[in-house]
Design a protein around this motif. Structure first.
Motif, short mmCIF file in Angstrom:
data_model
loop_
_atom_site.label_atom_id
_atom_site.label_comp_id
_atom_site.label_asym_id
_atom_site.label_seq_id
_atom_site.Cartn_x
_atom_site.Cartn_y
_atom_site.Cartn_z
N ARG A 1 38.85 2.89 16.41
CA ARG A 1 38.24 3.50 17.59
C ARG A 1 37.88 4.97 17.39
NH1 ARG A 1 41.08 2.27 22.94
NH2 ARG A 1 39.08 3.01 23.67
N ALA B 1 40.80 11.27 24.96
CA ALA B 1 42.03 10.83 25.61
C ALA B 1 43.22 10.96 24.67
CB ALA B 1 41.89 9.39 26.07
N LYS B 2 43.04 10.58 23.43
CA LYS B 2 44.13 10.66 22.45
C LYS B 2 44.49 12.11 22.17
CE LYS B 2 46.86 8.42 19.69
NZ LYS B 2 47.88 7.53 20.20
N ASN C 1 44.47 4.51 16.54
CA ASN C 1 43.73 3.29 16.25
C ASN C 1 42.49 3.69 15.45
OD1 ASN C 1 42.17 0.99 16.24
ND2 ASN C 1 42.54 0.49 18.38
N ASN D 1 35.26 8.91 23.88
CA ASN D 1 36.20 8.82 25.01
C ASN D 1 37.62 8.58 24.52
OD1 ASN D 1 34.24 9.22 27.00
ND2 ASN D 1 33.70 7.05 26.99
N TYR D 2 37.79 7.72 23.53
CA TYR D 2 39.10 7.46 22.94
C TYR D 2 39.64 8.73 22.30
CZ TYR D 2 42.68 5.86 19.68
OH TYR D 2 43.85 5.72 18.99
N ILE D 3 38.79 9.43 21.56
CA ILE D 3 39.21 10.65 20.88
C ILE D 3 39.68 11.70 21.88
CG2 ILE D 3 38.35 12.62 19.54
CD1 ILE D 3 36.70 10.62 17.91
N ASP E 1 34.64 6.42 18.87
CA ASP E 1 34.51 6.41 20.33
C ASP E 1 34.99 7.76 20.89
OD1 ASP E 1 34.58 5.96 23.06
OD2 ASP E 1 36.04 4.33 22.95
#
Length: 57
Positions: A6, A15-16, A3, A11-13, A9
């Motif tokens: 995002r 997790a991904k 995405n 936290n997104y990075i 972000d």
């Protein structure tokens, strides 16, 4: 799929990145190539964020 909205972000990075590394273990060579491309984008975004944080200090 990443995405792009995002990528600022952390936290997104994180997790991904974790999800992609785990998925790469059982992927076919073609899938691994696609995952490596996505990881490259993730790493670039991660280091841009870290660089900005470093400049602010």
């Amino acid at each position: 799929m990443i995405n792009l909205n995002r990528l600022n972000d952390m936290n997104y990075i994180k997790a991904k990145q974790t999800a992609l590394i785990i998925a790469r273990r059982t992927a076919t060579p073609t899938e691994q190539h696609a995952i490596n491309l996505e990881l490259s984008i993730i790493y670039q975004a991660k280091y841009k964020i870290l660089e900005k944080e470093n400049e602010q200090k």
